[in-house]
Design a protein around this motif. Structure first.
Motif, PDB file in Angstrom:
ATOM      1  N   GLY A 159      37.406  45.433  41.015  1.00 48.97           N
ATOM      2  CA  GLY A 159      38.697  44.315  39.883  1.00 48.97           C
ATOM      3  C   GLY A 159      37.773  43.780  38.810  1.00 48.97           C
ATOM      4  N   ALA A 161      34.544  39.482  50.310  1.00 41.69           N
ATOM      5  CA  ALA A 161      33.911  40.335  49.191  1.00 41.69           C
ATOM      6  C   ALA A 161      34.411  39.516  48.329  1.00 41.69           C
ATOM      7  CB  ALA A 161      34.872  41.225  50.204  1.00 41.69           C
ATOM      8  N   GLY A 162      34.799  38.502  47.746  1.00 43.44           N
ATOM      9  CA  GLY A 162      35.104  38.667  46.474  1.00 43.44           C
ATOM     10  C   GLY A 162      33.776  37.281  46.405  1.00 43.44           C
ATOM     11  N   ALA A 192      48.796  36.211  50.543  1.00 40.97           N
ATOM     12  CA  ALA A 192      49.785  36.093  51.703  1.00 40.97           C
ATOM     13  C   ALA A 192      50.784  34.940  51.541  1.00 40.97           C
ATOM     14  CB  ALA A 192      49.099  35.633  53.168  1.00 40.97           C
ATOM     15  N   ALA A 217      42.697  43.152  48.439  1.00 42.39           N
ATOM     16  CA  ALA A 217      42.796  43.348  49.820  1.00 42.39           C
ATOM     17  C   ALA A 217      41.988  43.203  50.356  1.00 42.39           C
ATOM     18  CB  ALA A 217      42.994  45.241  49.301  1.00 42.39           C
ATOM     19  N   VAL A 240      46.948  49.237  43.349  1.00 45.95           N
ATOM     20  CA  VAL A 240      46.510  50.047  43.453  1.00 45.95           C
ATOM     21  C   VAL A 240      45.453  50.332  44.808  1.00 45.95           C
ATOM     22  CG1 VAL A 240      43.466  50.151  43.227  1.00 45.95           C
ATOM     23  CG2 VAL A 240      44.776  48.821  41.015  1.00 45.95           C
ATOM     24  N   ASN A 242      35.218  55.000  45.403  1.00 45.99           N
ATOM     25  CA  ASN A 242      33.937  54.503  44.431  1.00 45.99           C
ATOM     26  C   ASN A 242      32.952  54.094  45.037  1.00 45.99           C
ATOM     27  OD1 ASN A 242      36.688  52.746  41.806  1.00 45.99           O
ATOM     28  ND2 ASN A 242      37.124  54.629  43.996  1.00 45.99           N
ATOM     29  N   GLN A 265      28.976  46.627  44.490  1.00 47.58           N
ATOM     30  CA  GLN A 265      29.871  46.835  45.447  1.00 47.58           C
ATOM     31  C   GLN A 265      29.222  46.342  46.831  1.00 47.58           C
ATOM     32  OE1 GLN A 265      30.066  51.077  46.674  1.00 47.58           O
ATOM     33  NE2 GLN A 265      32.502  50.694  47.352  1.00 47.58           N
ATOM     34  N   LYS A 267      29.382  48.694  52.517  1.00 44.69           N
ATOM     35  CA  LYS A 267      30.114  50.537  51.729  1.00 44.69           C
ATOM     36  C   LYS A 267      28.946  50.818  51.630  1.00 44.69           C
ATOM     37  CE  LYS A 267      34.335  48.616  51.620  1.00 44.69           C
ATOM     38  NZ  LYS A 267      34.815  48.192  50.479  1.00 44.69           N
TER      39      LYS A 267
HETATM   40  P1  NAD Z   1      36.770  44.475  47.793  1.00 46.72           P
HETATM   41  O1  NAD Z   1      37.342  44.233  49.219  1.00 46.72           O
HETATM   42  O2  NAD Z   1      35.026  44.715  47.050  1.00 46.72           O
HETATM   43  O3  NAD Z   1      36.877  42.794  47.480  1.00 46.72           O
HETATM   44  C1  NAD Z   1      38.668  43.218  47.304  1.00 46.72           C
HETATM   45  C2  NAD Z   1      38.744  41.419  46.763  1.00 46.72           C
HETATM   46  O4  NAD Z   1      40.110  40.931  47.437  1.00 46.72           O
HETATM   47  C3  NAD Z   1      37.313  40.495  47.148  1.00 46.72           C
HETATM   48  O5  NAD Z   1      37.554  39.700  45.672  1.00 46.72           O
HETATM   49  C4  NAD Z   1      38.269  39.233  47.469  1.00 46.72           C
HETATM   50  O6  NAD Z   1      37.915  38.463  48.060  1.00 46.72           O
HETATM   51  C5  NAD Z   1      40.218  39.823  47.407  1.00 46.72           C
HETATM   52  N1  NAD Z   1      41.040  39.144  48.392  1.00 46.72           N
HETATM   53  C6  NAD Z   1      40.952  39.758  49.637  1.00 46.72           C
HETATM   54  N2  NAD Z   1      41.857  38.998  50.462  1.00 46.72           N
HETATM   55  C7  NAD Z   1      42.801  38.345  48.996  1.00 46.72           C
HETATM   56  C8  NAD Z   1      44.103  37.416  49.667  1.00 46.72           C
HETATM   57  N3  NAD Z   1      44.373  37.373  50.779  1.00 46.72           N
HETATM   58  N4  NAD Z   1      44.638  36.933  48.527  1.00 46.72           N
HETATM   59  C9  NAD Z   1      43.827  36.946  46.988  1.00 46.72           C
HETATM   60  N5  NAD Z   1      42.496  38.196  46.718  1.00 46.72           N
HETATM   61  C10 NAD Z   1      42.214  38.643  48.266  1.00 46.72           C
HETATM   62  O7  NAD Z   1      37.656  45.873  47.218  1.00 46.72           O
HETATM   63  P2  NAD Z   1      37.476  46.832  46.333  1.00 46.72           P
HETATM   64  O8  NAD Z   1      36.626  48.031  46.779  1.00 46.72           O
HETATM   65  O9  NAD Z   1      37.457  46.411  45.070  1.00 46.72           O
HETATM   66  O10 NAD Z   1      38.778  47.736  46.953  1.00 46.72           O
HETATM   67  C11 NAD Z   1      39.914  47.124  45.514  1.00 46.72           C
HETATM   68  C12 NAD Z   1      41.105  47.752  45.752  1.00 46.72           C
HETATM   69  O11 NAD Z   1      41.285  49.284  45.233  1.00 46.72           O
HETATM   70  C13 NAD Z   1      41.904  47.641  47.369  1.00 46.72           C
HETATM   71  O12 NAD Z   1      43.214  47.246  47.138  1.00 46.72           O
HETATM   72  C14 NAD Z   1      41.427  49.162  47.543  1.00 46.72           C
HETATM   73  O13 NAD Z   1      41.667  49.360  49.040  1.00 46.72           O
HETATM   74  C15 NAD Z   1      41.656  49.958  46.524  1.00 46.72           C
HETATM   75  N6  NAD Z   1      41.168  50.993  46.606  1.00 46.72           N
HETATM   76  C16 NAD Z   1      39.641  51.029  47.307  1.00 46.72           C
HETATM   77  C17 NAD Z   1      38.914  51.814  46.598  1.00 46.72           C
HETATM   78  C18 NAD Z   1      37.024  51.844  46.809  1.00 46.72           C
HETATM   79  O14 NAD Z   1      36.048  53.053  46.977  1.00 46.72           O
HETATM   80  N7  NAD Z   1      36.452  50.666  47.075  1.00 46.72           N
HETATM   81  C19 NAD Z   1      38.851  53.160  46.641  1.00 46.72           C
HETATM   82  C20 NAD Z   1      40.400  53.758  46.358  1.00 46.72           C
HETATM   83  C21 NAD Z   1      41.417  52.497  46.671  1.00 46.72           C
END
Ligand code: NAD
Ligand code: DAU
Length: 349
Positions: free
Chosen positions: A13, A38-39, A61, A83, A128, A185, A190, A194
């Protein structure tokens, strides 16, 4: 264009927001994020004072909160990334994944539908998602957009469920949706739970490198900015109701990837060749561990002209440089609650 990005403080994001602000300076971008472990708003420090960017802390939620936000803000589009994203955490605590990934997605769909009230012209809901919804491959074949869903982990089951809800809102209410399913990714920012950032962090600290099983599982790695660019393209030019697979054409067994990473780290840290590799420790396999993911991204290439822009070797070098140049970031996110997580996940594994 007034776009809501959910999960913008996370890994993908934050890269997406930076890219959109650069590529579309006339857009207004709202980043809605709960700021879970994670944020991290530090991921966006360089753009947080942009006049067309704003951050809202909130939980997807919470359906009532979302209804209010959509009423106030009149978004033209949503790009939904928020997520719970880590497979091992989903094995330890599946319920949280249902709440955020399934209920949270449905809440967003409900809020978007209510705000747009059937006036869908120029509106778009972009979900996504991940290649993990397709399950696992044997030694050959690729996931296409028509591969049947077959998720194995609570994480992938929750993402598969959210994908089904997104399609159901398209088919039932005509909501203009688009979905992409992307492979693994990698890149800066990150969270070091991971594989790649965890191993970079452990190598720099001379800690063991916990390889699950025999290290023979295969993943298809994509540079995170190439994912961000694909999302931009699909958001603007993808067909409503369509799914696009995104992948790097870049398959690596975990053990080959880890050995490459070890060689790069030895060189960058000025350590004797073989030092990092000696940290490898084979540990109990992940439960339900999918053997192989590999994406056929030919629809995206054919219809929208997207291809990955960097080789894995280039991207990995750049990734290592970023983490070594930002060791304070690593130290900060791996202090406190992270220590507890690490001990729980990896002790006696
Ligand atoms: P991440 O865990 O780094 O970031 C997730 C973000 O969502 C965080 O900033 C967190 O604070 C926020 N979050 C979590 N729960 C929340 C809630 N209830 N309300 C609001 N915000 C909330 O994840 P990422 O790796 O950046 O993945 C982002 C998206 O891409 C996800 O949907 C994941 O399924 C998808 N995705 C990730 C990958 C990968 O390799 N990382 C690959 C394909 C798809
Ligand atoms: O394929 C896309 C998915 O990629 C995303 O949807 C997920 O959000 C993302 O986390 C990622 O899932 P993986 O489970 O593939 O990624 P992870 O980095 O956790 O693991 C990559 C591989 O490395 C996997 O085969 C498990 C292995 N592994 C992982 C860790 C954390 C180890 O061997 N040791 C480890 O300590």
């Amino acid at each position: 264009m007034n776009i809501l990005i959910t999960g913008g403080a996370g890994f993908i994001g934050s890269h997406l927001i930076r890219h959109l602000l650069e590529a579309h300076p006339a857009y207004t971008i709202t980043n809605l994020d709960k700021l879970t472990y994670a944020g991290n708003l530090a991921n966006l420090r360089d753009v947080e004072s942009s006049p067309n960017y704003r951050f809202v802390r909130g939980d997807i939620a919470d359906g009532a909160f979302l209804m209010e936000l959509f009423k106030e803000q009149r978004f033209d589009g949503v790009i939904h990334l928020a997520a719970e994203s880590h497979v091992d955490r989903s094995i330890a605590n599946p319920t949280e994944f249902v709440v955020t990934n399934v209920l949270g997605t449905v809440n967003l769909l409900v809020a978007a539908r209510a705000a747009w009230e059937g006036q869908y012209d120029g509106k778009r809901f972009y979900h996504v998602s991940t290649d993990e919804v397709y399950g696992t491959l044997g030694s050959d074949g690729l996931f296409t957009e028509s591969t049947a869903y077959d998720p194995h982990s609570p994480y992938s089951a929750s993402k598969a469920s959210s994908d089904h809800f997104v399609r159901a809102f398209h088919d039932t209410y005509g909501l203009p949706v688009v979905i992409s399913n992307c492979s693994n990714n990698y890149g800066p920012c990150q969270f070091p739970e991971k594989l790649i950032p965890l191993f970079i962090n452990n190598i720099r600290l001379m800690k063991p490198l916990p390889v699950y099983g025999k290290g023979e599982n295969i993943r298809d790695w994509l540079w995170v900015l190439d994912h961000a660019k694909a999302i931009d393209l699909i958001y603007h030019r993808g067909t409503s109701g369509q799914t696009y697979n995104i992948g790097g054409h870049n398959e690596w067994t975990n053990i080959d990837l880890i050995k490459l990473l070890c060689r790069i780290m030895d060189r960058k840290l000025g350590r004797e060749a073989g030092t990092s590799q000696s940290l490898i420790s084979y540990v109990t396999d992940r439960a339900g561990h999918d053997l192989r993911y590999a994406i056929d991204a030919s629809r995206l290439q054919r219809e929208l002209g997207w291809t990955p822009s960097v080789t894995f070797e280039q991207g990995l070098e750049e990734t290592v440089d970023w983490y070594l140049g930002n060791q304070a970031w690593l130290d900060e996110v791996t202090s406190g609650a992270y220590q507890h997580y690490y001990e729980k996940m990896y002790t006696d594994r």
